[in-house]
Design an enzyme around this catalytic site. Structure first.
Site, PDB file in Angstrom:
ATOM      1  N   GLU A 144     -50.143  19.812  -3.083  1.00 34.64           N
ATOM      2  CA  GLU A 144     -49.437  18.619  -3.917  1.00 34.64           C
ATOM      3  C   GLU A 144     -48.214  18.471  -2.941  1.00 34.64           C
ATOM      4  O   GLU A 144     -46.897  18.925  -3.105  1.00 34.64           O
ATOM      5  CB  GLU A 144     -49.007  19.228  -5.160  1.00 34.64           C
ATOM      6  CG  GLU A 144     -48.914  17.969  -6.240  1.00 34.64           C
ATOM      7  CD  GLU A 144     -47.792  17.185  -6.006  1.00 34.64           C
ATOM      8  OE1 GLU A 144     -47.324  16.653  -4.981  1.00 34.64           O
ATOM      9  OE2 GLU A 144     -46.737  16.679  -7.122  1.00 34.64           O
ATOM     10  N   GLU A 153     -42.900  13.707   2.522  1.00 31.84           N
ATOM     11  CA  GLU A 153     -42.663  15.062   2.371  1.00 31.84           C
ATOM     12  C   GLU A 153     -43.188  16.022   3.531  1.00 31.84           C
ATOM     13  O   GLU A 153     -43.223  17.220   3.405  1.00 31.84           O
ATOM     14  CB  GLU A 153     -42.906  15.882   1.122  1.00 31.84           C
ATOM     15  CG  GLU A 153     -41.929  15.161   0.165  1.00 31.84           C
ATOM     16  CD  GLU A 153     -42.308  15.560  -1.441  1.00 31.84           C
ATOM     17  OE1 GLU A 153     -42.940  16.687  -1.514  1.00 31.84           O
ATOM     18  OE2 GLU A 153     -41.602  15.233  -2.306  1.00 31.84           O
TER      19      GLU A 153
END
Length: 688
Positions: A144, A153
């Site tokens: 995730e 990210e």
């Protein structure tokens, strides 16, 4: 251990030396994290659980032990799902130390310590082998690592390293695949966040400087709750296109890549903006899908899952392109290891030669400086014609032929307006050389160079000689300052006004003449989730996370309001709105604190989650500009918020169910501390 940290005070402008614990930043990160939002995202959790069960079953069907690698484990929820689904062992990697500690507590509390190992490292530092962090390579990869842009990210480098070093060749990945979608649209609303538009001032036209019009803009993604942009706020010029697909079960590359979608324009218009979101296929067959699509794409919009940790993306083309219905268009999406961008080529049906393609291999970057000085809401604010008319009207009422004006705001057009309206002299304080250069471009591009003298100096350093020996007759500000986070941080204007008191003529006009802090108690449709206790999540006890967040909140000197753009987060007013404090800019900042107490009856039925706070500025006796509500609250309690500024939100420790009979009330207490510029506040709900 305590240490002294220098922090710029956004309200007073001073450098404050504050005694803080060495763990202060950790606690701030936890208290403001989105973990509660993710844990409350039932759709996300359910789809992950289904995908994990399916992947574990496929590996077991091959007769293998299931070894899981969970990168970015957070609370350890997905690892516990994997063990519950039958995994033999799980390596859970979390780089943020406080979260890794929380995950250990949660895993232990749920009885999984013997099957889940928490590794407090970045995944690219994890080693495999007898003496390594992992004994063997994993055959199930759970991650995730995604943000609104999917890859922002660092998902691609992490996947690339994992496939090279941490997982087996035939690993099963959950999610299995990601698909990025894009749609080309025309939108005056969204485009106003990217480019400065022409404006009429006193019968003259102020145009954006040429350099700004040629600029490709900022490269960073504009993440937004696109569900709150109504379908009428844009016009689709093409179909929803698939621009990228990433198969996470196979080796992944973080190198530059591009992909194009070719289609005929469905309507004529100005191609300006690309709307984008992504889906996750949790299984190879694509039967378990977690979608980030905005609610208006659903047959029943009210049934769309809400989340704040993943939203949608808005990308601005380097320049708007006129297209005609039927034109052949080529929309090209590009990505490097952390970001995406888009370009458009057009080809008329009667013309065999396509438009010259822009450079694809490098991210767009700002060359005009304006996109580095003004953020996207600020562009929208500068392009708000109604707001501009208010300021022009206020300026007209105070300007005289002999007016000497001084503007105190960051990157403001007010001094340009004052010059265009006939002020004798106009000066402007700018907080940075870059901001000064942007306003210089505006002046030069409109042949107004020399009409405004820009001073790169702080208010307390300004002298009468800097103003050519003349005193100021009109001190003005929006007020807008790039360092402001909360609404009352704009009171920096008041501190500047106080520092400049000796340079003002007797009876000088101050614009705005005052500001007022307003509040209303609200029921949030969804935003409450980011601060709601988690307790049990998908059958797992995650109360250690609640305890850690509460400790972080208690760690602060006092509970604080948080900045949120409330136009993205619908809420209903359960009380009437009320001005709770007034700040008189015609006077200097007082030496003694200002206090205000009172209560607002809960007159509408609903669950009170907290209080919304905003500033309103009284420019003159007749002209007021709001940085919060843009109109009256409806009978049902619906609120319309400005898109240009963030409001303050103070969440109650526990929500309160209002019967709407007015017997319960939200009590408030405010104290403005002049020495620090802080506004201390406290709220409680009491019933009669």
């Amino acid at each position: 251990m305590k240490t002294f940290c220098g922090r710029a005070n956004p309200t007073t402008g001073a450098l404050d030396w504050v005694e803080e614990s060495e763990e202060y930043d950790y606690h701030q990160e936890i208290a403001r994290s989105c973990y509660a939002d993710m844990l409350h995202d039932h759709d996300r959790n359910e789809k992950y659980f289904q995908g994990i069960r399916a992947a574990v079953s496929r590996v077991k069907a091959r007769g293998e032990d299931v070894v899981v690698l969970d990168i970015g484990t957070g609370t350890g929820l997905l690892s516990m799902m994997a063990v519950t689904a039958g995994a033999d062992f799980c390596y859970a990697v979390e780089v943020f130390k406080p979260m890794a500690e929380a995950a250990r507590c949660i895993v232990e509390k749920n009885g999984f310590s013997d099957k889940i190992k928490i590794i407090n490292k970045h995944s690219t530092d994890v080693t495999v082998g007898p003496d390594g962090d992992m004994q063997v390579k994993a055959n199930v990869l759970i991650t995730e690592l995604f943000d609104t842009e999917l890859i922002g990210e660092g998902a691609l480098p992490s996947y690339e390293h994992a496939h090279q070093n941490l997982v087996q060749d035939a690993c099963e990945a959950v999610p299995h695949r990601a698909t990025v979608y894009a749609q080309l649209v025309e939108s005056e609303l969204l485009w106003s966040w990217a480019q400065l538009q022409p404006v009429e001032v006193g019968g003259a036209r102020l145009a954006p400087p040429p350099a700004l019009g040629r600029c490709a803009g900022a490269h960073s993604v504009c993440d937004v709750q696109l569900s709150q942009v109504p379908p009428g706020g844009f016009a689709p010029l093409g179909p929803l296109c698939t621009v990228f697909q990433v198969d996470f079960s196979r080796p992944v590359s973080s190198a530059f890549a591009s992909s194009s979608a070719r289609f005929a324009a469905r309507a004529s218009g100005r191609a300006q903006v690309v709307l984008s979101w992504w889906d996750l296929d949790m299984d190879p067959g694509g039967t378990i899908v977690c979608s980030m699509a905005p609610s208006w794409t659903y047959p029943q919009p009210q049934g769309a899952p809400w989340r704040d940790h993943w939203m949608q993306s808005v990308y601005f083309l380097p320049a708007e392109v006129e297209v005609t219905e039927g034109d052949e268009l080529v929309l090209t999406g590009c990505h490097d290891d952390y970001s995406l961008w888009f370009n458009l080529q057009t080809q008329r049906l009667q013309d065999s030669s396509p438009s010259s393609p822009p450079s694809l291999s490098s991210r767009p970057s700002c060359s005009c400086l304006a996109h580095l000085v003004w953020n996207r809401p600020r562009f929208g604010e500068l392009n708000d014609r109604r707001r501009t008319r208010s300021f022009v009207s206020a300026l007209r009422s105070v300007l005289r032929e002999d007016s000497v004006c001084l503007s105190v705001s960051d990157g403001s057009l007010l001094p340009v307006f004052a010059h265009m309206l006939g002020a004798k002299k106009v000066f402007a304080l700018e907080n940075s050389r870059m901001s000064k250069q942007v306003i210089e471009q505006v002046l030069e591009g409109n042949s107004l160079k020399g009409g405004v003298e820009l001073l790169e100096v702080r208010a307390e350093q300004l002298s009468i000689s800097d103003l050519g020996g003349e005193q100021v007759s009109v001190l003005m500000g929006e007020p807008y300052f790039s360092t402001s986070l909360l609404p009352w941080h704009s009171l920096f204007f008041w501190y500047c006004r106080t520092a400049l008191a000796g340079l003002l003529r007797p009876g000088a006009s101050i614009l705005p003449r005052s500001a007022s802090l307003h509040m209303v108690a609200v029921e949030f449709q969804d935003l409450w989730r980011i601060r709601a206790p988690c307790g049990t999540c998908e059958g797992f006890d995650v109360t250690p996370m609640d305890e850690m967040v509460q400790r972080s909140l208690d760690f602060r000197e006092s509970r604080e309001a948080e900045p949120h753009p409330l136009w993205e987060y619908p809420c209903r007013a359960l009380t009437e709105s009320c001005a709770v404090m007034t700040f008189d800019f015609t006077q200097c900042v007082p030496e003694q604190p200002i206090s205000s107490q009172g209560s607002l009856p809960l007159t509408r039925v609903g669950r009170c989650h907290g209080v919304a706070l905003w500033m309103e500025y009284q420019l003159t006796e007749d002209v007021t500009v709001s940085a919060g509500l843009t109109g009256p609250i409806t009978e049902q309690g619906d609120c319309d918020w400005t898109r240009h500024r963030k409001q303050g939100v103070y969440f109650l420790r526990s929500p309160w169910d209002s019967s709407g009979d007015g017997r319960a009330a939200v009590s408030y207490s405010f104290t403005f501390e002049p020495s620090s510029g802080d506004i201390k506040m406290d709220f409680s709900v009491t019933s009669q």
